[in-house]
Design an enzyme around this catalytic site. Structure first.
Site, mmCIF file in Angstrom:
data_model
loop_
_atom_site.group_PDB
_atom_site.id
_atom_site.type_symbol
_atom_site.label_atom_id
_atom_site.label_comp_id
_atom_site.label_asym_id
_atom_site.label_seq_id
_atom_site.Cartn_x
_atom_site.Cartn_y
_atom_site.Cartn_z
ATOM 1 C CE1 TYR A 1 -4.912 -1.089 -4.679
ATOM 2 C CE2 TYR A 1 -5.431 -3.571 -4.544
ATOM 3 C CZ TYR A 1 -4.935 -2.316 -3.699
ATOM 4 O OH TYR A 1 -4.899 -2.294 -2.585
ATOM 5 C CE LYS B 1 -4.279 0.995 -0.925
ATOM 6 N NZ LYS B 1 -3.794 -0.260 -0.734
ATOM 7 C CE1 TYR C 1 -4.461 1.276 4.524
ATOM 8 C CE2 TYR C 1 -3.204 0.242 5.927
ATOM 9 C CZ TYR C 1 -3.461 0.544 4.817
ATOM 10 O OH TYR C 1 -2.475 0.288 3.793
ATOM 11 C CB SER D 1 -0.910 0.036 1.072
ATOM 12 O OG SER D 1 -1.973 -0.832 0.853
ATOM 13 C CB VAL E 1 -0.096 -5.728 4.077
ATOM 14 C CG1 VAL E 1 -1.422 -5.248 4.948
ATOM 15 C CG2 VAL E 1 -0.466 -6.107 2.756
HETATM 16 N N1 GLN Z 1 -2.188 -5.548 -1.680
HETATM 17 C C1 GLN Z 1 -2.963 -5.127 -0.611
HETATM 18 C C2 GLN Z 1 -4.420 -5.436 -0.615
HETATM 19 O O1 GLN Z 1 -4.947 -4.905 -1.456
HETATM 20 C C3 GLN Z 1 -2.527 -4.085 0.125
HETATM 21 C C4 GLN Z 1 -3.052 -3.815 1.497
HETATM 22 C C5 GLN Z 1 -2.065 -2.931 2.321
HETATM 23 O O2 GLN Z 1 -0.831 -2.923 2.108
HETATM 24 N N2 GLN Z 1 -2.628 -2.703 3.469
HETATM 25 O O3 GLN Z 1 -4.877 -6.071 0.341
#
Ligand code: GLN
Length: 305
Positions: free
Chosen positions: A189, A66, A241, A63, A259
């Site tokens: 994505y 992002k 988050y 993420s 993650v």
């Molecule tokens: N690729 C992961 C997902 O879509 C990214 C989530 C994350 O890093 N929090 O679940």
């Protein structure tokens, strides 16, 4: 300030916490890492670098991607982007479906999964089949590292296990908040999430956000000063988050986690930091990474508060 000494102290002090947390297992390929790895990199605006641990080891940025896609989408759409995605914290987990239905398929912010899927859709409307290439090009340019790529195994693993993300995109499509074909958007994505980088490369790539949108080492303007301010503020309020408040409370810097175990953090007008440790806390953020950044701002006084 002797940043190298501070990094060495942090490496010692986080050791007991390496036992805690758990690897992300909902994407099976993310479990193929050494749970005890630790790395931390600091790059200052004048190009001084400080590193500790495995700072040349690639990991999946997940993420953290992002931040790059939000930056590119904001560059292209400006304020119009907010017709499709908000900039408020969600208070919910990164892949939550609940709020999305109540709020008619408009995700709260670009740093939860639904929001990042929408920004990817916006990018596909501009860059078409070149979208992933353009995102990667932006990252290579921002970091000044040419060899960055993605991991095919992690990409495939997420493609075959990303059920929540498929639910999110289908719900948003039904609310007409996704213009392009869902498979095309979700594949782009997932590819962005499976980009591999080191803490050294990520700290370099984030420098423009510590310097009003300008890469201080090349003087290239990557985004306007006003947009850099907005990106930092969304990182502060939404970057972790439902633990964004806790991260602000403990660390006190704009930051973004993934993650894969990475976290980037910005010290405005001073430096960019990246830390890596793959075991996660309950909210899906690096447990040791958060601790290391907390120690960093406590020792240096470099929080924004
Ligand atoms: N690729 C992961 C997902 O879509 C990214 C989530 C994350 O890093 N929090 O679940």
């Amino acid at each position: 300030m002797n940043y190298q000494n501070i990094l060495e102290e942090i490496q010692e002090e986080i050791k007991p916490f390496l036992e805690e947390g758990a690897l992300a297992d909902y994407i099976p390929a993310l479990e193929n890492v050494n749970g005890n790895d630790f790395a931390m990199s600091i790059i200052t605006l004048n190009g001084e670098e400080f590193h500790i641990g495995c700072s040349d080891k690639n990991f999946s940025i997940q993420s953290i991607s992002k931040v790059f896609t939000f930056t590119l989408a904001l560059q292209n759409y400006g304020r119009k982007l907010y017709e499709r995605v908000g900039h408020e914290p969600s208070g919910d987990p990164f892949n939550s479906l609940v709020q999305l239905e109540y709020e008619n398929g408009i995700p709260r912010n670009p740093f939860i999964n639904a929001g990042a899927i929408v920004t990817t859709d916006r990018l596909i409307s501009i860059y078409k089949d070149n979208t992933f290439h353009e995102v990667l090009k932006f990252i290579k340019n921002a970091s000044n590292y040419n060899t960055i790529g993605y991991d095919e195994e992690i990409f495939k693993s997420e493609l075959s296990h990303g059920f929540m993300n498929l639910a999110l995109i289908n719900m948003m499509k039904s609310f007409k908040n996704i213009d392009n074909e869902t498979n095309r958007v979700i594949e782009t994505y997932f590819k962005q999430c499976s980009i591999l980088m080191t803490t050294k490369q990520l700290a370099h790539a984030m420098l423009f956000l510590a310097n009003h949108g300008v890469n201080p080492l090349t003087n290239e303007v990557l985004v306007s000063e006003s947009k850099a301010k907005r990106i930092n503020s969304v990182m502060l309020t939404c970057g972790h988050y439902d633990a964004s408040g806790d991260f602000a409370y403990r660390v006190g810097l704009p930051g973004k986690s993934g993650v894969g175990g990475g976290i980037v953090a910005i010290v405005p007008k001073k430096m960019a930091i990246c830390v890596y440790s793959p075991k996660l806390n309950k909210q899906g953020n690096s447990l040791v990474g958060t601790k290391a950044l907390e120690l960093f701002t406590t020792k240096t006084g470099l929080s924004i508060f």
